[in-house]
Design a protein around this motif. Sequence first.
Motif, PDB file in Angstrom:
ATOM      1  N   ALA A  12       0.819  -1.208   0.000  1.00  0.00           N
ATOM      2  CA  ALA A  12       0.000   0.000   0.000  1.00  0.00           C
ATOM      3  C   ALA A  12       0.858   1.265   0.000  1.00  0.00           C
ATOM      4  CB  ALA A  12      -0.935   0.000   1.218  1.00  0.00           C
ATOM      5  N   PHE A  15       1.618   3.939  -2.850  1.00  0.00           N
ATOM      6  CA  PHE A  15       0.729   5.056  -3.197  1.00  0.00           C
ATOM      7  C   PHE A  15       1.069   6.350  -2.454  1.00  0.00           C
ATOM      8  CE2 PHE A  15      -1.772   1.227  -4.112  1.00  0.00           C
ATOM      9  CZ  PHE A  15      -1.959   1.439  -5.463  1.00  0.00           C
ATOM     10  N   ILE A  16       2.079   6.287  -1.614  1.00  0.00           N
ATOM     11  CA  ILE A  16       2.498   7.498  -0.905  1.00  0.00           C
ATOM     12  C   ILE A  16       3.556   8.209  -1.750  1.00  0.00           C
ATOM     13  CG2 ILE A  16       3.420   8.419   1.261  1.00  0.00           C
ATOM     14  CD1 ILE A  16       0.776   6.844   1.544  1.00  0.00           C
ATOM     15  N   ASP A  20       5.351  13.250   0.595  1.00  0.00           N
ATOM     16  CA  ASP A  20       4.757  12.667   1.797  1.00  0.00           C
ATOM     17  C   ASP A  20       5.702  11.668   2.454  1.00  0.00           C
ATOM     18  OD1 ASP A  20       2.391  14.132   1.640  1.00  0.00           O
ATOM     19  OD2 ASP A  20       1.526  12.736   0.207  1.00  0.00           O
ATOM     20  N   VAL A  56       4.662   7.694  -7.799  1.00  0.00           N
ATOM     21  CA  VAL A  56       3.552   7.029  -7.122  1.00  0.00           C
ATOM     22  C   VAL A  56       3.179   5.773  -7.911  1.00  0.00           C
ATOM     23  CG1 VAL A  56       1.110   7.228  -6.492  1.00  0.00           C
ATOM     24  CG2 VAL A  56       2.657   9.142  -6.115  1.00  0.00           C
TER      25      VAL A  56
ATOM     26  N   LEU B  11      -6.855   3.308  -7.814  1.00  0.00           N
ATOM     27  CA  LEU B  11      -6.035   4.155  -6.932  1.00  0.00           C
ATOM     28  C   LEU B  11      -5.106   5.068  -7.731  1.00  0.00           C
ATOM     29  CD1 LEU B  11      -5.323   1.577  -4.124  1.00  0.00           C
ATOM     30  CD2 LEU B  11      -6.459   3.780  -3.818  1.00  0.00           C
ATOM     31  N   PRO B  17      -4.352   9.023  -3.556  1.00  0.00           N
ATOM     32  CA  PRO B  17      -4.796   7.670  -3.177  1.00  0.00           C
ATOM     33  C   PRO B  17      -4.565   7.361  -1.702  1.00  0.00           C
ATOM     34  CG  PRO B  17      -2.845   7.609  -4.616  1.00  0.00           C
ATOM     35  CD  PRO B  17      -3.351   9.004  -4.646  1.00  0.00           C
ATOM     36  N   ALA B  18      -3.631   8.103  -1.063  1.00  0.00           N
ATOM     37  CA  ALA B  18      -3.344   7.843   0.349  1.00  0.00           C
ATOM     38  C   ALA B  18      -4.570   8.055   1.233  1.00  0.00           C
ATOM     39  CB  ALA B  18      -2.198   8.737   0.820  1.00  0.00           C
ATOM     40  N   ILE B  21      -6.089   4.172   1.666  1.00  0.00           N
ATOM     41  CA  ILE B  21      -5.349   2.933   1.895  1.00  0.00           C
ATOM     42  C   ILE B  21      -5.172   2.580   3.369  1.00  0.00           C
ATOM     43  CG2 ILE B  21      -4.093   3.151  -0.297  1.00  0.00           C
ATOM     44  CD1 ILE B  21      -1.666   4.105   1.338  1.00  0.00           C
TER      45      ILE B  21
END
Lengths: 254, 623
Positions: A12, A15-16, A20, A56, B11, B17-18, B21
């Motif tokens: 997951a 996606f950061i 960030d 990303v 996503l 998208p964050a 999740i």
Amino acid sequence: MKVRIKFAKYGAMKFIGHLDMMRYFQKAVRRARIDIRYSEGFSPHQIMSFAAPLGVGIESYGEYMDIEVLSMTSAEDMRLALDRVMAEGVEILSVNVMPDTVKNAMASVAAAAYRIRRKSEDARTAVAYGGEDAGGGAAEGFQIANLNEKLQAFLAQEHILYTKETKKNVLELDLKPGIYELTAEPDGAVRMLVNASSGGNVKPMTVMEQFFVFAGADIPQTACQVIRLETYADMAKEGEAHRFVPLAEMGKYI
Amino acid sequence: MRRLALSDEVLMRVEKPARYIGNEINSVVKDGERVAVRFVMCFPDVYEIGMSHLGIQILYSMLNEWEDVWCERVYSPWVDLDRIMREQNIPLFALESQEPVKNMDFLGITIQYEMCYTNILQILDLAQIPLMAAERGEDVPIVIGGGPCAYNPEPIADFFDIFYIGEGETQYRALLDCYLANRAQGGTRRDFLKRAAGLPGIYVPQFYEELYHADGTVRGRKKLYEEIPDTITKELVRDVTEVHYPLKPVVPFIKVTQDRVVLEIQRGCIRGCRFCQAGQLYRPVRERDADRLKEYAAAMLENTGHEEISLSSLSSSDYTQLNELLDFLIEDCSRKHVNISLPSLRIDAFSLDVMSKVQDVKKSSLTFAPEAGSQRLRDVINKGLTEEVILKGAALAFEGGWTRVKLYFMLGLPTETEEDIRGIGDLSNKIAAAFFETVPKDKRVNGKVQIVASTSFFIPKPFTPFQWARMCTKEEFLDKAYLTKRGIMEQLNQKSIKYNWHEADASVLEGVFARGDRRVAAVILEAYRRGCLFDSWSEYFHNDIWLQCFADCGLDIGFYTTRERAEDEIFPWDFIDCGVTKEFLLREWKKAQAGTVSPNCRKQCQGCGAGRFGVGRECGGKL
């Protein structure tokens, strides 16, 4: 003291975004109680810099950042302290104290190795780490016959031209000089070593798109998972051929 | 590794998208098979807003501390994902487990502002939960509403199974035990709701009917069962120091509105500003012990890695242990390179001294909230701030190096005249003049001062002395904003003054929802069906659709907004007892009209009614 931290980012966490991730590590360093050096001035910030931004959606097992610390016990203690405060999907792979003379990670980036595989239908955030896949070992290859021969034929072209549209104009560029290696992996995925320097960065999906056209394969970009495997510095002296060294190991070559 | 609810393809297509999740630091993942109750807490707005809310962090942490409960979070999918979820029929999912909300036992929705009402329907709709509570089957989650808007729940009563009135820390255990007992006995959804309706602070709207007079005002209420209460008394925490506090708040990956440790120093407010709903709802004032807060600050900074800490309360300057707490924080935070942000501080020598220690004076601005332009009107609204105090504070600040001042005012307050409005320009001008008088030419950093005056439109709220008041029409509001602007343009120092005002349409709608009754639900439902969503975001607010929906539902906006209520009118929210009595509020309403101020709780008790809880130093309690 300059410390180079190597980390992985997958699942997951892909996606950061880059900015960030920087904020994430600033907080992580505090949670891990690392005695990081702060800049001077009214609003001091941590001395921390990242090697090469990761887009990303891309996973990586070869991300780097440099920090400066005032004190530390050992590299392994720091690795454990940081790893303990990570979110699932970020792992601290190594911590190396670097000689002061080493160029910082960002300025050193010359090349990066990538693996590009097909996403399996149900492995939505499949983890490539250790070859495991959330989809239960679904095939990751592209199922292109004679993949390696085709990759070599693709790379053997004199030029690999593609057009890049920017806001202002359309550029015709040659990918060829930036591709150092391009091979098929045993499972049918693609591995490549490409230029990742600030001046000549090659995006792995740009290469793949051109290759798919070349090979006549109808594979959409969304079906591909890019995984950065390692980030390299070029330790060659002037006039020599490339001598790519993982950023973590630069200290050994001084 | 958890499987995400959304595909990579989705996503990668959506903005940030964050938001969807989960996986944040300090988020809690449990084994869903090994807990008795699955709870999802929702803030019906976009992630960055919802994640900034302290209340959810408190309840999330408290519920997860219980071994038999797993509490997760969900926020409004932004418009891009909203469209995809509808197209692909993807059910709304909880962030932690990524499992559908519809499979949970409870969906708790905090209702912080009226303009989120269509977002509540979006949450239910995307979760595939029937919008009307009465139509929900046995295996549908129990939908609970809470927060300040639950104090007039009637406009959204049809959509909720339960409203929890008051502070969340006190009754959730009892409510969940009640649920578990009912399940063990094989009871139905209705059986549970009947049991729950007997708990303190718990309101089950479908068991009550609202009755009206021929003129549309409320005549009374009819209840379905004899044993359920006529009045719902708000819940409150008696000892705020000993109550649960989230020492490991969830740390978002993306930048959110409140990206810092939040230290709630007290609840309630001694001030009694007559427009302010929070000032009445959260009485009595209850302070947290400063030593405990010091421990919390250290632990929370350690557990989150945040680089900023903020004190939270309605009026921080009234916190009696402020000096002690700030001394500690300044010392501790500078060592840790942590910034301190200090909202809601009265501007005086002490606060300026503190601020100059913790903020970059050149970059920060000072905020005053006079709320009204003239002393007369400030007396009407019982805002104790005088012009003298403002000018003195501003002069001190200018001496200290500040050059930017923000001023907040309201337009459309009861009894307001053109003169009061012109006072906004006058006051702004006097503050600018104070700068030029205080700071000699050679010491002016940029050579100038910047005053930003902002106005919002006054909206009468339930449980305030102004709940009887007439609200302005959109046209009146805009005329007032224009007059304010002209008043500022006429000032000598007008070049130093910038003026901002808000749109009026949304304020009118907020006015309807704030004092609405159960009939308003039909309009909200219809507007949602016609595409209204994210109404608090001006770019997504469609006033034309709302106006059409009121017309089509046969509801008159003016009935809810511009109508001045008779003293003996029964309000839709009168069945809720928030501590302060209607008699007290009426006394204050009369005093307001006479321009008489009321001293604050610390100076002299006004007999508001909240004293009967027996807590809070001002109310004779020990804490």
